[in-house]
Design a protein around this motif. Structure first.
Motif, short mmCIF file in Angstrom:
data_model
loop_
_atom_site.label_atom_id
_atom_site.label_comp_id
_atom_site.label_asym_id
_atom_site.label_seq_id
_atom_site.Cartn_x
_atom_site.Cartn_y
_atom_site.Cartn_z
N LEU A 43 0.84 -1.20 0.00
CA LEU A 43 0.00 0.00 0.00
C LEU A 43 0.88 1.25 0.00
O LEU A 43 1.76 1.40 0.84
N ARG A 44 0.64 2.13 -0.98
CA ARG A 44 1.34 3.41 -1.03
C ARG A 44 0.35 4.49 -0.63
O ARG A 44 -0.77 4.52 -1.12
N LEU A 45 0.79 5.39 0.25
CA LEU A 45 -0.12 6.42 0.76
C LEU A 45 0.34 7.82 0.39
O LEU A 45 1.52 8.06 0.18
N ASN A 46 -0.60 8.73 0.36
CA ASN A 46 -0.34 10.14 0.13
C ASN A 46 -0.49 10.86 1.47
O ASN A 46 -1.37 11.70 1.64
N GLY A 47 0.31 10.49 2.45
CA GLY A 47 0.21 11.05 3.79
C GLY A 47 -0.19 9.97 4.78
O GLY A 47 -0.46 8.83 4.42
N GLU A 77 -2.22 3.97 -9.43
CA GLU A 77 -1.86 4.37 -10.79
C GLU A 77 -3.12 4.54 -11.63
O GLU A 77 -4.03 3.71 -11.57
N CYS A 78 -3.16 5.61 -12.42
CA CYS A 78 -4.26 5.83 -13.36
C CYS A 78 -4.28 4.66 -14.34
O CYS A 78 -3.24 4.25 -14.85
N ASP A 84 0.42 8.67 -10.84
CA ASP A 84 -0.09 8.46 -9.49
C ASP A 84 -1.29 9.36 -9.23
O ASP A 84 -1.26 10.56 -9.53
N VAL A 85 -2.36 8.77 -8.67
CA VAL A 85 -3.59 9.48 -8.37
C VAL A 85 -3.91 9.28 -6.89
O VAL A 85 -4.03 8.14 -6.44
N PRO A 86 -4.03 10.37 -6.11
CA PRO A 86 -4.44 10.21 -4.71
C PRO A 86 -5.93 9.92 -4.62
O PRO A 86 -6.75 10.64 -5.17
N LEU A 145 -8.70 6.64 -12.03
CA LEU A 145 -8.59 7.44 -13.25
C LEU A 145 -8.21 8.85 -12.82
O LEU A 145 -8.86 9.44 -11.95
N CYS A 146 -7.13 9.41 -13.40
CA CYS A 146 -6.66 10.72 -12.97
C CYS A 146 -7.67 11.81 -13.31
O CYS A 146 -7.84 12.76 -12.55
#
Length: 186
Positions: A43-47, A77-78, A84-86, A145-146
């Motif tokens: 899991l990759r997080l944006n914060g 990922e879009c 990368d899309v949060p 989707l971005c």
């Protein structure tokens, strides 16, 4: 509520069963995006993940109720351009818990069809981090989707959102890839 940087709660006060013992123990805090619980499940997080958790005595000597929520933004990922899309995600949960001294760490009990899932713990210090990360991951969408007008990638793998002048290079196939199968006799 106690604010923490990890998701470990001490439930010794609930296990004490003394007349003046509290009926609930709670905490809230942040799980660091670089934490081992999150990287273990990819899991990759944006914060950081914000969490809140309350453990209540359910009336029995070893029966408790875990209620809480976890929220944050994951990086996906879009599906068209791979940027990368949060993606914001929030999960809430309610689980019965049982104290079983032989249990090493917080686990979800295998139950029969007529019973509900139950968390088992065997030590007063309980790390809820892995459970919170998994509950967050369960509510993630499968794709992202971005933007609705995302142009995707060119044949060379160039992001057409950033280089729209290359869009002409990406032309759809003139014939269907299944056209060769039209004369196939089965």
């Amino acid at each position: 509520m106690v604010s923490r940087r990890d998701a470990t709660l001490n439930l010794a006060m609930l296990l004490n069963h003394a007349p003046n013992s509290p009926d609930e123990v709670g905490g809230e805090g942040l799980l660091d995006p670089d934490g081992t619980h999150l990287s273990e499940i990819g899991l990759r997080l944006n914060g950081p993940l914000a969490w809140r958790l309350t453990i209540r005595n359910a009336g029995g000597d070893d029966d408790f109720l875990a209620e809480g929520e976890v929220a944050g933004a994951a990086l996906l990922e879009c599906r068209r351009c791979l940027a990368d899309v949060p993606i914001p995600v929030a999960s809430s949960f309610l689980y019965p818990m049982t104290y079983q001294p032989a249990t090493e760490r917080l686990t979800l009990a295998e139950t029969s069809e007529d019973e509900e899932e139950r968390l088992l713990f065997g030590h007063p210090e309980v790390d809820f981090g892995p459970m919170l990360a998994q509950l967050f991951a369960i509510d993630l969408p499968l794709t992202a989707l971005c933007k609705n007008s995302c142009k995707g990638l060119s044949l060379d793998g160039v992001n057409l959102n950033e280089y729209p002048e290359l869009e002409g290079e990406r032309s759809p196939p003139t014939t269907s890839p299944f056209a060769t199968l039209k004369d196939l006799d089965l």
